[in-house]
Enzyme design. Structure first.
Site, PDB file in Angstrom:
ATOM      1  N   GLU A 197       0.815 -26.110   2.980  1.00  0.00           N
ATOM      2  CA  GLU A 197       0.173 -27.062   3.896  1.00  0.00           C
ATOM      3  C   GLU A 197      -0.642 -26.379   4.989  1.00  0.00           C
ATOM      4  O   GLU A 197      -1.427 -27.039   5.688  1.00  0.00           O
ATOM      5  CB  GLU A 197       1.236 -27.956   4.552  1.00  0.00           C
ATOM      6  CG  GLU A 197       2.008 -27.332   5.702  1.00  0.00           C
ATOM      7  CD  GLU A 197       3.153 -26.416   5.288  1.00  0.00           C
ATOM      8  OE1 GLU A 197       3.918 -25.971   6.165  1.00  0.00           O
ATOM      9  OE2 GLU A 197       3.284 -26.144   4.074  1.00  0.00           O
ATOM     10  N   HIS A 200       4.147 -21.880   2.476  1.00  0.00           N
ATOM     11  CA  HIS A 200       3.543 -22.968   3.256  1.00  0.00           C
ATOM     12  C   HIS A 200       2.187 -23.383   2.681  1.00  0.00           C
ATOM     13  O   HIS A 200       1.139 -23.037   3.243  1.00  0.00           O
ATOM     14  CB  HIS A 200       3.377 -22.535   4.712  1.00  0.00           C
ATOM     15  CG  HIS A 200       4.660 -22.462   5.464  1.00  0.00           C
ATOM     16  ND1 HIS A 200       5.279 -23.569   5.990  1.00  0.00           N
ATOM     17  CD2 HIS A 200       5.455 -21.397   5.769  1.00  0.00           C
ATOM     18  CE1 HIS A 200       6.408 -23.207   6.593  1.00  0.00           C
ATOM     19  NE2 HIS A 200       6.535 -21.899   6.472  1.00  0.00           N
ATOM     20  N   CYS A 212      10.305 -24.774   3.642  1.00  0.00           N
ATOM     21  CA  CYS A 212      10.822 -23.631   4.400  1.00  0.00           C
ATOM     22  C   CYS A 212      12.250 -23.861   4.913  1.00  0.00           C
ATOM     23  O   CYS A 212      13.190 -23.859   4.132  1.00  0.00           O
ATOM     24  CB  CYS A 212       9.863 -23.277   5.525  1.00  0.00           C
ATOM     25  SG  CYS A 212       9.999 -21.555   6.076  1.00  0.00           S
TER      26      CYS A 212
END
Length: 357
Positions: free
Chosen positions: A241, A239, A146
């Site tokens: 994760e 994202h 990001c």
């Protein structure tokens, strides 16, 4: 590819309790298996520091290569953090000087919450640039998440991120893999992935720098891309994760900001994330909050416990597969001396042989 608990970092025990395979240092020392040393530059704010640490460790630790992974978390902005976070970093994290001296096979740079319109005004900007410049020369491959993706492209290519959205883009979006590349090998052609960002870069922004977009959403934009050499830098604007509850926590934070008068409107729902049951419950909560505020009464507590069973995770398997592919390539392109980022017979400008294949 199990993680190795080579320090007292509390996340090792949390991950072991969650079912992640984590070897003790003694058990790892009795196995004749190669080590991979992966750095984690954690730039997330204090409240998300440990959660982000565990999220990336889960992705790294789910890789199925025959290796033992030593994760080396470090930070570059400890002085600007609260006392509790500073103490945690001092106790459990390594310094960048130590990481740099020992060397890494691979590096993950987390995102961060933007506080300044210009990224170069952020307190972490100069130390982040120092890490990226070192990694570009001494680390086999670097995953940028990001804001770290935006920082790399601004520093190395002069491409500035843009804030072209009235509010942040957040939610779970459908993506497609656009290109053939080892990082997306054996993945579904279509998959879900979370986004949460107020600034963004488009394919038209990054392709002049030679960046190759591998996965993209028609609605949310770039998810996964790679640098011109095909592997040295891996860019996520999404994202992978995120936990099941990550976007719920972000939504709760926005509701709290509205109640505190820090935002003018009640937040909308993250796109594609809350199902019907969750929305119905949150609709009732919003009505109760608005009614309490109108009466000058304390608003009801956010229903975390009631919301969690109504949430679904539809993206983690894809994220694990991407990280598995990434670390598999790192394993192939490094040797036992992690101070050598690439095996000598490889072209550093085309380590995967993509341009000659």
């Amino acid at each position: 590819m199990p993680l190795v608990a080579h320090s007292d970092l509390p996340s090792f025990e949390r991950l072991r309790a969650d079912g992640q395979e984590v070897l003790t240092l003694e058990r790892a020392g009795g196995q004749d298996i190669r080590e991979l040393h992966v750095g984690l530059l954690n730039m997330m704010p204090d409240a998300a520091l440990q959660a982000t640490e565990r999220q990336f460790m889960r992705l790294v630790g789910s890789c199925n290569r025959i290796a033992q992974i030593h994760v080396h978390p470090f930070a570059v902005d400890a002085e600007s953090r609260g006392l509790k976070a500073r103490d945690y970093i001092t106790r459990y994290y390594e310094s960048f000087d130590d990481v740099r001296a020992a060397g890494l096979d691979a590096l993950v740079i987390s995102g961060a919450n933007p506080a300044e319109p210009k990224m170069e005004d952020e307190p972490f900007w100069e130390p982040l640039v120092e890490v990226m410049e070192w990694a570009a020369k001494h680390v086999c491959s670097v995953v940028c998440s990001c804001l770290a993706t935006h920082a790399y492209l601004q520093h190395f290519h002069g491409i500035a991120r843009r804030r072209c959205l009235p509010d942040k883009r957040w939610g779970v979006y459908e993506h497609r893999n656009l290109a053939s590349h080892p990082l997306v090998a054996n993945l579904n052609t279509r998959f879900d992935g979370p986004h949460s960002h107020v600034y963004e870069m488009t394919r038209g922004d990054v392709e002049p720098a030679g960046v190759r977009v591998l996965s993209e959403s028609e609605e949310a934009g770039i998810y996964l891309a790679v640098s011109a050499d095909g592997f040295r830098f891996v860019f996520f604007q999404g994202h992978p994760e995120y936990d099941k509850v990550s976007l719920a926590k972000e939504y709760k934070r926005e509701v709290t900001r509205f109640v505190a008068g820090e935002r003018d409107t009640y937040p909308g729902y993250p796109v594609g994330y809350f199902g019907r049951s969750a929305r119905e419950m949150l609709d009732h909560h919003r009505e109760a909050v608005m009614d309490a505020m109108a009466r000058g009464a304390p608003p009801p507590a956010f229903p975390d416990a009631e919301l969690e069973p109504r949430l679904d995770n539809t993206w983690t398997d894809t994220g694990k597969a991407m990280f598995n592919n990434w670390l598999g390539l790192v394993y192939q392109l490094t040797d036992a001396d992690r101070r050598k980022p690439l095996m000598r017979h490889l072209d550093p400008n085309d380590p995967l042989g993509l341009k000659t294949a």
